[in-house]
Design an enzyme around this catalytic site. Sequence first.
Site, PDB file in Angstrom:
ATOM      1  CE  LYS A  11      -3.261  -1.331  -0.647  1.00 46.76           C
ATOM      2  NZ  LYS A  11      -3.509  -2.181  -1.858  1.00 46.76           N
ATOM      3  N   GLY A  16       2.416   2.253  -2.928  1.00 45.13           N
ATOM      4  CA  GLY A  16       2.528   2.720  -4.313  1.00 45.13           C
ATOM      5  C   GLY A  16       3.136   1.685  -5.242  1.00 45.13           C
ATOM      6  CB  THR A  69      -0.464  -0.578  -8.236  1.00 47.19           C
ATOM      7  OG1 THR A  69      -0.839  -1.506  -7.219  1.00 47.19           O
ATOM      8  CG2 THR A  69      -1.235  -0.845  -9.500  1.00 47.19           C
ATOM      9  CG  HIS A  96       5.008  -6.445  -0.748  1.00 46.18           C
ATOM     10  ND1 HIS A  96       5.039  -5.196  -1.321  1.00 46.18           N
ATOM     11  CD2 HIS A  96       3.786  -6.955  -1.072  1.00 46.18           C
ATOM     12  CE1 HIS A  96       3.901  -4.967  -1.954  1.00 46.18           C
ATOM     13  NE2 HIS A  96       3.124  -6.021  -1.822  1.00 46.18           N
ATOM     14  NE  ARG A 148       0.229   6.610   0.024  1.00 48.36           N
ATOM     15  CZ  ARG A 148      -0.966   6.194  -0.356  1.00 48.36           C
ATOM     16  NH1 ARG A 148      -1.232   4.901  -0.416  1.00 48.36           N
ATOM     17  NH2 ARG A 148      -1.907   7.060  -0.692  1.00 48.36           N
ATOM     18  CB  SER A 191      -3.880   2.642   1.538  1.00 51.57           C
ATOM     19  OG  SER A 191      -3.935   1.990   0.307  1.00 51.57           O
ATOM     20  CE1 TYR A 238       1.055   6.481  -3.942  1.00 44.89           C
ATOM     21  CE2 TYR A 238       0.588   8.642  -2.994  1.00 44.89           C
ATOM     22  CZ  TYR A 238       0.179   7.549  -3.730  1.00 44.89           C
ATOM     23  OH  TYR A 238      -1.098   7.519  -4.249  1.00 44.89           O
ATOM     24  N   GLY A 279      -5.613   7.227  -4.546  1.00 42.94           N
ATOM     25  CA  GLY A 279      -4.303   7.652  -5.035  1.00 42.94           C
ATOM     26  C   GLY A 279      -3.952   9.075  -4.644  1.00 42.94           C
TER      27      GLY A 279
END
Length: 320
Positions: free
Chosen positions: A57, A59, A61, A124, A148, A156, A214, A286
């Site tokens: 979670k 970033g 993706t 991860h 982040r 998130s 992020y 986002g």
Amino acid sequence: MRDIIPTLPKERGWMFEHLLQYNGFWFTPTSILDGVIFLQHHFKPRPTDIFLATSPKTGSTWFKALIFATMNRTNFELSNHPLLTTGPHGLFPFLDTYIFQNDHYQDSISSLKSLPSPRLFSTHVPYSMFPDSATDASSGCRFVYICRNPKDVFVSMWFFVNKSRTKEVSPMSLEEAFELFCRGVSPYGPYWDHVLGYWKASLESPNKILFLKYEDMKNDPVVHVRRLAEFIGKPFSAEEERNGAVEEIIRLCSFENLSNLEINKNGAERFSPEIAVDKSNFFRKGQVGDWKNYLTEEMAKRIDQISDDKLYGSGLKFGT
Ligand SMILES: Nc1ncnc2c1ncn2[C@@H]1O[C@H](COP(=O)(O)OS(=O)(=O)O)[C@@H](OP(=O)(O)O)[C@H]1O
């Protein structure tokens, strides 16, 4: 190695029934934990390997899309770009569940061997759990790490698991999830330890680990996509800069663009026999600072206090 699984400390899981603590971090049994153990003991890095490393979670993706589009920008026209038909998670292998794309360890090893160089992986896995052959300064492997703000990561993650959790896991209230997150009991957590592992390594070996935030990418994507390109050995030429190649990649990978593509709206991404996630769940808002809509002042203060304590003396500050 699997024999140790019944002996590991156990806590309530987020997406699955339990999380197990292994080498100081919390993992989902058995899919993720098996994958991590495979990585530790069987993965043979190549000096040209590049790992996109993230905590969930933060970033992943977005950066999967960015790194793939940057690395392969001369191979595809925008009109037939793989991102339009594949989606970020299918672009290159997720190392943690790689063994489940194959029948068993031996097949995974052979299939990893057959990938052409430079190999690009996402993961991860905490830095301390990579084999020395990947983390040694002399190994040549490079890591791009994304960090982040933990308040946005928590929110998130909470939304994500409440949409993606399996039937055997009862819904988790925001408060219950918050307690677990603050205690470090979250997938691949403690979040702060995950970040610090990569942060410290990036200070020691800046040419080996590119540490990005992020929030910085959101604020000034042009500067950070350029840094990313230089780090992976594909700097933008003067001509590409003139032709707007950087901006094109940023547009292609933007939340607005990706979240509206059919490929990212329908169907599920299967990572292992147990883990399948609706593709649309990887795209929520986002934004930076959405935590303000969900956390009380007291909750925000508590996370900030943990961050102050954990990051004290490290030189790292989370983006806001
Ligand atoms: N293109 C793009 N740009 C900016 N932000 C994006 C993008 N794609 C996904 N997202 C947001 O990233 C959050 C999901 O994090 P991850 O991709 O790391 O999730 S996962 O670990 O792969 O499950 C999640 O953040 P939240 O919206 O705050 O929940 C996604 O919405």
